[in-house]
Design a protein around this motif. Sequence first.
Motif, short mmCIF file in Angstrom:
data_model
loop_
_atom_site.label_atom_id
_atom_site.label_comp_id
_atom_site.label_asym_id
_atom_site.label_seq_id
_atom_site.Cartn_x
_atom_site.Cartn_y
_atom_site.Cartn_z
N LEU A 1 0.82 -1.20 0.00
CA LEU A 1 0.00 0.00 0.00
C LEU A 1 0.85 1.26 0.00
CD1 LEU A 1 -2.50 -1.12 2.80
CD2 LEU A 1 -2.78 -1.36 0.32
N THR A 2 0.42 2.26 -0.73
CA THR A 2 1.06 3.57 -0.71
C THR A 2 0.60 4.32 0.53
OG1 THR A 2 -0.74 4.64 -1.90
CG2 THR A 2 1.03 3.67 -3.25
N ILE A 3 1.25 5.44 0.82
CA ILE A 3 0.84 6.26 1.96
C ILE A 3 -0.60 6.73 1.78
CG2 ILE A 3 1.85 8.38 1.03
CD1 ILE A 3 1.67 7.45 4.76
N ALA A 4 -0.99 7.06 0.55
CA ALA A 4 -2.37 7.50 0.30
C ALA A 4 -3.37 6.40 0.61
CB ALA A 4 -2.52 7.96 -1.14
N GLN A 5 -3.04 5.17 0.24
CA GLN A 5 -3.93 4.05 0.53
C GLN A 5 -4.01 3.77 2.02
OE1 GLN A 5 -1.81 1.45 -2.14
NE2 GLN A 5 -3.58 1.31 -3.52
N VAL A 6 -2.87 3.89 2.70
CA VAL A 6 -2.85 3.68 4.16
C VAL A 6 -3.70 4.76 4.83
CG1 VAL A 6 -1.40 3.66 6.22
CG2 VAL A 6 -0.63 2.49 4.16
N CYS A 7 -3.53 6.00 4.40
CA CYS A 7 -4.32 7.11 4.97
C CYS A 7 -5.81 6.84 4.84
CB CYS A 7 -3.98 8.42 4.27
SG CYS A 7 -2.35 9.06 4.63
N SER B 1 -8.06 6.30 8.07
CA SER B 1 -8.68 7.62 8.26
C SER B 1 -7.79 8.58 9.04
CB SER B 1 -10.03 7.48 8.97
OG SER B 1 -10.90 6.68 8.20
N MET B 2 -6.54 8.66 8.61
CA MET B 2 -5.57 9.59 9.20
C MET B 2 -4.82 10.28 8.07
SD MET B 2 -3.59 7.56 12.18
CE MET B 2 -4.41 6.40 13.22
N SER B 3 -4.30 11.46 8.37
CA SER B 3 -3.47 12.16 7.38
C SER B 3 -2.07 11.55 7.37
CB SER B 3 -3.39 13.65 7.72
OG SER B 3 -2.65 13.83 8.92
N ALA B 4 -1.35 11.82 6.31
CA ALA B 4 0.02 11.31 6.19
C ALA B 4 0.90 11.87 7.30
CB ALA B 4 0.60 11.65 4.82
N SER B 5 0.74 13.14 7.62
CA SER B 5 1.57 13.73 8.68
C SER B 5 1.26 13.10 10.03
CB SER B 5 1.39 15.24 8.73
OG SER B 5 0.06 15.58 9.01
N HIS B 6 0.00 12.79 10.29
CA HIS B 6 -0.37 12.14 11.55
C HIS B 6 0.22 10.72 11.62
CE1 HIS B 6 -2.67 11.81 15.22
NE2 HIS B 6 -3.14 10.64 14.81
N ILE B 7 0.18 10.02 10.51
CA ILE B 7 0.77 8.67 10.46
C ILE B 7 2.27 8.75 10.73
CG2 ILE B 7 1.38 6.78 8.88
CD1 ILE B 7 -1.45 7.10 7.70
N ARG B 8 2.96 9.71 10.11
CA ARG B 8 4.41 9.85 10.33
C ARG B 8 4.72 10.15 11.79
NH1 ARG B 8 3.81 12.92 5.54
NH2 ARG B 8 4.33 11.64 3.74
N ARG C 1 6.43 1.51 0.97
CA ARG C 1 5.14 0.84 0.93
C ARG C 1 4.94 0.07 2.23
NH1 ARG C 1 4.96 3.78 -2.80
NH2 ARG C 1 4.44 3.32 -4.95
N TRP C 2 3.70 -0.10 2.60
CA TRP C 2 3.32 -0.89 3.76
C TRP C 2 2.68 -2.17 3.26
CZ3 TRP C 2 3.60 4.25 3.74
CH2 TRP C 2 4.05 4.91 4.89
N SER C 3 2.96 -3.26 3.93
CA SER C 3 2.28 -4.50 3.57
C SER C 3 0.85 -4.39 4.06
CB SER C 3 2.98 -5.71 4.17
OG SER C 3 2.85 -5.71 5.57
N GLU C 4 -0.05 -4.86 3.27
CA GLU C 4 -1.46 -4.80 3.62
C GLU C 4 -1.70 -5.56 4.92
OE1 GLU C 4 -5.70 -5.14 1.34
OE2 GLU C 4 -4.13 -6.56 0.77
#
Length: 84
Positions: free
Chosen positions: A27-33, A37-44, A65-68
């Motif tokens: 998964l891309t960061i957009a897919q993870v977000c 239901s979090m923003s990329a900056s919050h995930i980081r 990438r993150w593994s699903e």
Amino acid sequence: MPRYTLIFKVIIGLYVFSEVMMAENLLTIAQVCERVSMSASHIRKRIKLGKFPAATHRLSTRMVRWSESSINEWIEKTHEQKKH
């Protein structure tokens, strides 16, 4: 570095990338977000605090990438903690 060496490395890199993508859904960061239901900056921020799984695959200096499965495990764990 000779040009053919660079081309060979790119071809090998693409092959390895495609093999990894076929073996496991990444998964891309957009897919993870979207999934969590979090923003990329919050995930980081949460990754730095150790409260979110770090990317499992670094494909280049700017492509991770993150593994699903790691994201699904985190979601399940988070839901279990909310129940208690």
